[in-house]
Design an enzyme around this catalytic site. Sequence first.
Site, mmCIF file in Angstrom:
data_model
loop_
_atom_site.group_PDB
_atom_site.id
_atom_site.type_symbol
_atom_site.label_atom_id
_atom_site.label_comp_id
_atom_site.label_asym_id
_atom_site.label_seq_id
_atom_site.Cartn_x
_atom_site.Cartn_y
_atom_site.Cartn_z
ATOM 1 N N GLN A 1 -5.050 -1.309 9.349
ATOM 2 C CA GLN A 1 -4.914 -2.657 8.786
ATOM 3 C C GLN A 1 -5.511 -3.684 9.754
ATOM 4 O O GLN A 1 -5.211 -3.671 10.949
ATOM 5 C CB GLN A 1 -3.429 -2.956 8.520
ATOM 6 C CG GLN A 1 -3.172 -4.262 7.794
ATOM 7 C CD GLN A 1 -3.734 -4.312 6.379
ATOM 8 O OE1 GLN A 1 -3.795 -3.301 5.682
ATOM 9 N NE2 GLN A 1 -4.170 -5.477 5.951
ATOM 10 N N ASP B 1 -11.236 3.030 3.682
ATOM 11 C CA ASP B 1 -11.542 1.597 3.613
ATOM 12 C C ASP B 1 -13.050 1.346 3.480
ATOM 13 O O ASP B 1 -13.474 0.240 3.169
ATOM 14 C CB ASP B 1 -11.062 0.905 4.896
ATOM 15 C CG ASP B 1 -9.882 -0.018 4.663
ATOM 16 O OD1 ASP B 1 -9.743 -0.518 3.526
ATOM 17 O OD2 ASP B 1 -9.113 -0.251 5.610
ATOM 18 N N LYS C 1 0.841 -1.203 0.000
ATOM 19 C CA LYS C 1 0.000 0.000 0.000
ATOM 20 C C LYS C 1 0.880 1.260 0.000
ATOM 21 O O LYS C 1 0.619 2.210 -0.738
ATOM 22 C CB LYS C 1 -0.941 -0.013 1.222
ATOM 23 C CG LYS C 1 -2.053 -1.041 1.065
ATOM 24 C CD LYS C 1 -2.884 -1.282 2.325
ATOM 25 C CE LYS C 1 -3.862 -2.434 2.059
ATOM 26 N NZ LYS C 1 -4.683 -2.797 3.215
#
Length: 311
Positions: free
Chosen positions: A96, A119, A52
């Site tokens: 995460q 997200d 990422k």
Amino acid sequence: MPTILDGKQVRDAILASLRPRIAALEEAEITPGLAVVLAGANPASEIYVRHKVKACVDLGIYSEKHLPTVDVTTEEMLFLIRSLNDQPHIDGILVQLPLPDHVDDREILMAVHPLKDVDGFHPMNAGNLMTGLPGFRPCTPAGIMRMLEHYKIPIAGKRAVVIGRSNIVGKPMAMMLLHANATVTICHSKTVGLAEECRRADIVVAAIGRPGFVTPDFVNPGAVVIDVGMNRLHDRESVARIFEGNEKKLADFAAKGTVLVGDVHPAVFRDCAAYTPVPGGVGLLTIAMLMSNTVESAELRLARRRGTSIS
Ligand code: GUN
């Protein structure tokens, strides 16, 4: 021969469309910014986070990593998230998953400001998706929709079966397919007659996290099969069973001691209309859509600065 739905092609198309948008933001003196939070040492998460951050560097998106240790408390995580919410140069906050067991992940995901929730996991964004309002969409299912669009796979009026009901993939995937006018069934570990449900589908999305779970008896020959699974096999017996007769995979395993397999058994790919490979399919799109959401968030920052935003 089935069509291979190539994640690289779609990823490159998504990233190419972002470059001029990032350049336009730079002209307005805005660099999109992403904060990535990785708590504890999970080897798979470390790899995802590295990819990422690299994607940000390649595109010219600012990124910063926050690496709380495994003993971080929920309160300390909340403090970090709230401080990132307050920083104007941060457009997106990515926490995460999975978090360490003792950390309350619901509370953490709720603490991310919905306008920085790239997200798409905050309940407000989940509700926006459900009701068809604008908002950040979870990256993996959003990437799959781009994949279907890119390959002009018809969705309206088709039967779609999603296997898996997670908040990250299964549920938002079903909602996106529904908004695209598919007739959607969500299947899961308690579904009775799973293979039969899947055999009726024109589009099958497998997101259950079980290696090679979807076998040829699940799939009708005209189906499009989307494999979200990323399962790492470490034992020779499973590799030999799933990849029977595939000398290349067996040699890969002999060399590295591990191979990657999706949720779909490789035998399915001989007999369907189209499929996403693992690796090289859906996985690449998750990161591309994260970049896309981060750029969109920066554009909203610019619109707010100019007073032209409704959010
Ligand atoms: N862990 C597995 N998939 C994801 C994802 O898409 N986003 C985050 N934040 N964590 C994950």
